[in-house]
Design an enzyme around this catalytic site. Sequence first.
Site, PDB file in Angstrom:
ATOM      1  N   GLU A   1     -19.704   0.541  10.955  1.00  0.00           N
ATOM      2  CA  GLU A   1     -20.368   0.892  11.968  1.00  0.00           C
ATOM      3  C   GLU A   1     -19.286   2.177  12.687  1.00  0.00           C
ATOM      4  OE1 GLU A   1     -19.074  -2.051  10.888  1.00  0.00           O
ATOM      5  OE2 GLU A   1     -20.693  -4.011  10.742  1.00  0.00           O
TER       6      GLU A   1
ATOM      7  N   PHE B   1     -16.040 -19.255  15.466  1.00  0.00           N
ATOM      8  CA  PHE B   1     -16.086 -17.204  14.296  1.00  0.00           C
ATOM      9  C   PHE B   1     -16.311 -16.328  14.615  1.00  0.00           C
ATOM     10  CE2 PHE B   1     -18.405 -16.071  10.366  1.00  0.00           C
ATOM     11  CZ  PHE B   1     -16.988 -15.307   9.804  1.00  0.00           C
ATOM     12  N   GLN B   2     -16.369 -15.027  14.537  1.00  0.00           N
ATOM     13  CA  GLN B   2     -16.228 -14.358  14.818  1.00  0.00           C
ATOM     14  C   GLN B   2     -17.026 -13.896  16.147  1.00  0.00           C
ATOM     15  OE1 GLN B   2     -19.676 -12.238  12.133  1.00  0.00           O
ATOM     16  NE2 GLN B   2     -17.220 -11.771  10.026  1.00  0.00           N
TER      17      GLN B   2
ATOM     18  N   MET C   1      -2.834  20.134  10.965  1.00  0.00           N
ATOM     19  CA  MET C   1      -2.669  20.375  12.432  1.00  0.00           C
ATOM     20  C   MET C   1      -0.970  19.727  12.536  1.00  0.00           C
ATOM     21  SD  MET C   1      -3.129  21.801  15.143  1.00  0.00           S
ATOM     22  CE  MET C   1      -5.011  22.128  15.450  1.00  0.00           C
TER      23      MET C   1
ATOM     24  N   LYS D   1     -26.383 -15.120  20.428  1.00  0.00           N
ATOM     25  CA  LYS D   1     -27.399 -15.137  19.675  1.00  0.00           C
ATOM     26  C   LYS D   1     -28.797 -16.525  20.602  1.00  0.00           C
ATOM     27  CE  LYS D   1     -27.767 -16.556  15.221  1.00  0.00           C
ATOM     28  NZ  LYS D   1     -28.401 -15.828  14.108  1.00  0.00           N
TER      29      LYS D   1
HETATM   30  C1  LIG Z   1      -7.794   8.758  13.711  1.00  0.00           C
HETATM   31  C2  LIG Z   1      -6.536   9.412  13.621  1.00  0.00           C
HETATM   32  N1  LIG Z   1      -5.548   9.632  13.627  1.00  0.00           N
HETATM   33  C3  LIG Z   1      -4.399  10.361  13.972  1.00  0.00           C
HETATM   34  C4  LIG Z   1      -5.365  11.578  13.936  1.00  0.00           C
HETATM   35  C5  LIG Z   1      -3.876  12.749  14.244  1.00  0.00           C
HETATM   36  N2  LIG Z   1      -4.212  13.339  13.483  1.00  0.00           N
HETATM   37  C6  LIG Z   1      -4.799  14.751  14.333  1.00  0.00           C
HETATM   38  S1  LIG Z   1      -4.820  16.018  13.219  1.00  0.00           S
HETATM   39  C7  LIG Z   1      -4.353  14.935  12.023  1.00  0.00           C
HETATM   40  C8  LIG Z   1      -4.417  15.696  10.496  1.00  0.00           C
HETATM   41  C9  LIG Z   1      -5.983  16.370   9.915  1.00  0.00           C
HETATM   42  O1  LIG Z   1      -5.828  16.225   8.849  1.00  0.00           O
HETATM   43  P1  LIG Z   1      -7.186  17.496   7.974  1.00  0.00           P
HETATM   44  O2  LIG Z   1      -8.287  16.606   8.574  1.00  0.00           O
HETATM   45  O3  LIG Z   1      -6.638  17.603   6.610  1.00  0.00           O
HETATM   46  O4  LIG Z   1      -6.776  18.249   9.190  1.00  0.00           O
HETATM   47  P2  LIG Z   1      -6.634  19.913   8.874  1.00  0.00           P
HETATM   48  O5  LIG Z   1      -5.453  19.915   9.854  1.00  0.00           O
HETATM   49  O6  LIG Z   1      -5.419  19.680   6.945  1.00  0.00           O
HETATM   50  O7  LIG Z   1      -7.304  20.894   8.934  1.00  0.00           O
HETATM   51  C10 LIG Z   1      -4.024  14.250  12.215  1.00  0.00           C
HETATM   52  C11 LIG Z   1      -3.177  12.983  11.650  1.00  0.00           C
HETATM   53  C12 LIG Z   1      -6.745  11.805  14.931  1.00  0.00           C
HETATM   54  N3  LIG Z   1      -6.703  13.347  15.505  1.00  0.00           N
HETATM   55  N4  LIG Z   1      -7.588  10.737  14.525  1.00  0.00           N
END
Ligand SMILES: Cc1ncc(C[n+]2csc(CCOP(=O)(O)OP(=O)(O)O)c2C)c(N)n1
Lengths: 564, 176
Positions: free
Chosen positions: A51, A113-114, A471, A163
């Site tokens: 979803e 449920f749900q 990042m 529902k």
């Molecule tokens: C759902 C979610 N969890 C955690 C984060 C924190 N976060 C921001 S950037 C990042 C790293 C992303 O890694 P990747 O997709 O490999 O991209 P890169 O920076 O290596 O290009 C994280 C963990 C986020 N933005 N969203």
Amino acid sequence: MKMTGAEIIINTLIEQGTTDVFGYPGGQVINIYDALYKNSDRINHILTAHEQGAAHAADGYSRATGKVGVCIATSGPGATNLVTGIATAMLDSIPMVAITGNVPCSLIGKDSFQEIDITGITLPITKHNYFVNKIEDLADSIREAFQIAKSGRPGPVLVDVPKDVQVAVYDYEPQPIVEKIPLPKADEESIDEAVALINESKRPYIYIGGGAAGLGMGKEIIEFAKKIDACIGCTFMGLSAVPDGCDRFLGMQGMHGHFASSVAQKHADLIIGVGVRFSDRATGNTAKFAKQTKIIQLDPDFAEINKNVNVDLGIIADVRDSFLRIAEKCQASKKPEWEKQVEELKVKEEEIAKKAAKMAGDRMTPKMIFDVINANKLPRTIITTDVGQHQMWAAQYAKFDTTRRFVSSGGLGTMGFGLGAAMGAMVATGDPTILITGDGSFGMNLNELATAVSYNIPVVIVLMNNGVLGMVRQWQNLFFQKRFSQTVLDRKTDFVKLAEAFGAIGMRATNIEEFESAFKKALTAGGPVLIDTLVDKDEFVLPMLPPGGSIDDIITDIGGKDSE
Amino acid sequence: MNNKFVIAVYVDNKFGVLTRVTSMFTRRGFNIDALTVGETECPEYSRITICLSGDGYAKEQLINQLRKLINVKKVEVIENNMSVKRELALIKVKNNSQTRADVLSAVEVYRAKVIDFTASEMCIEITGEPSKINAFIEYMKPYEIIEMCRTGIVALERGSGTLLSKNTKTGVHKIR
Ligand SMILES: Cc1ncc(C[n+]2csc(CCOP(=O)(O)OP(=O)(O)O)c2C)c(N)n1
Ligand SMILES: [Mg+2]
């Protein structure tokens, strides 16, 4: 005409102009899916893998077109799986309608449920929501949901339908598509005030945000900039509002903005904000932001004026109308000194880029990857992203030929957004769509590859695989003395085989020549393609304004990389 | 600078609307001193009266964020010098022969009312401006307050006008 609630839902969606919906069936929406089945010649349903993917697809659908995206989920876990997608749409002001089923009214409140209180859960992340416990209210609630979603500052609206209401029978008469509630037009006085401020200004900076991205004013903005001799910068969300190729456009400013754009904003004596909310990622420390600069803010949302920064003039009205009237009334003028100053900043930016390219040696840098993408991508290409370094590189380097071409989660920064959004954007427009993703983000919703393959949605996926949560690692590198806690992925996943397992095409690029040839092949493959593109784990996104810092703290290069 | 404000809000008289309002307060970090809600001259609207202490920024944001809620029809600041404000408190104090006369004379001076009376306690009802109620409570403290509750403020502007018919001119336009 007598109909069941479920049929009323589908007919009202169709009546409101919905041609495609994204969703996933379940016990409490089985009647809605039955109505979909019967109406499958009038409305197209795309079954996602999750979803969350459906919510992001509805969101991407909307970002690429301005139409209201629609998703459907069952009660309980189906509904909660939408939550991240709804919040993503909320923080970027994306019009979306989410329909959820719920247990019958007689079971509500009994931990059945749900059963989940999804209107309660989504209260702070929707523009508005409805719990429809009477069949009489059903069609109008959905109509209102569409109207609220697209009027003023857009946003997501959820309609939860128990529902028994789906099963009940009631009269339905089709109605016309609800109009947006018209925004007030600015009074002449405010327009004149803005014009006076602009006429006085010696160093104007037009600042474009997400609120302008969908207005299709690219040409007008450029003309206005020429008329008053201003430069143009944008926020992350404002990307693609101004088509590239105009020399006044300096690109994104802010935390990872272009050097010239961020510094020019600092030197400006007037910022003309168009649909911007001055978010912390754009301003840095607000106590130091634009202290010497006057600010005009055009926005439809009165709560944005003076929320993050104090402005000298806020015009809360139809942004397009205010902008065009101001532009018309302003004096044309030449500002050679300002122009020269901006030119110098551009030269400096160029020098920084050259130095970085030289330091990179012959490894495949993000900039090179985007050079190939920009040179080869087809007209009207949409670029969607996930979240991380790859997203910021896309924001910095990708070029856009028209509006609504950049689809990315700005406000919430949702990893896992990209693939669903790319499918939604592509279903909506039929335009070529590229997903820029990271190895971390892709892992969050890669199951949607199954959807892309099933419906043959030919998204080109450029997976910038650096083996790390780049990042976060960058912050650890800069602010946590290289303690790389839990950011080294180094997984054994073979993304080429993974793509193939889903029935997509997988390719790998370890250098720029391989990337170029893979990318060209991908464009004509006619189905979803994933290019596993190897990127050095120690690449930085630069420039960077450190969090809580200001433009005076801008970092433009990192000396002495330890991995080299 | 922190000030006290009273804000009156007309909202749709519908299920769940109060939750929408209070949830917004939580989410935006507004600290509310008191909140009352009840019926109005129009059956389709309820009126919420909110007391809040904060600076000008908090006041402006609170009003703007309230106006954005779909079920909110009208938001007005109730200005101090142009309005009447009332609050009601019920206060249960100890009752004994040594203190009774004192307490009763205070009740009289403050124009409060005794509404329950037993050998060991009496319950006092007092209505008025919050400052008057505060003063009364202070005075009662030495006589040992057993239990107490306050309604929070209700307020109306003076004169023949009504909030609903008031033409809001704040320099901002309402979207909806
Ligand atoms: C759902 C979610 N969890 C955690 C984060 C924190 N976060 C921001 S950037 C990042 C790293 C992303 O890694 P990747 O997709 O490999 O991209 P890169 O920076 O290596 O290009 C994280 C963990 C986020 N933005 N969203
Ligand atoms: Mg990565």
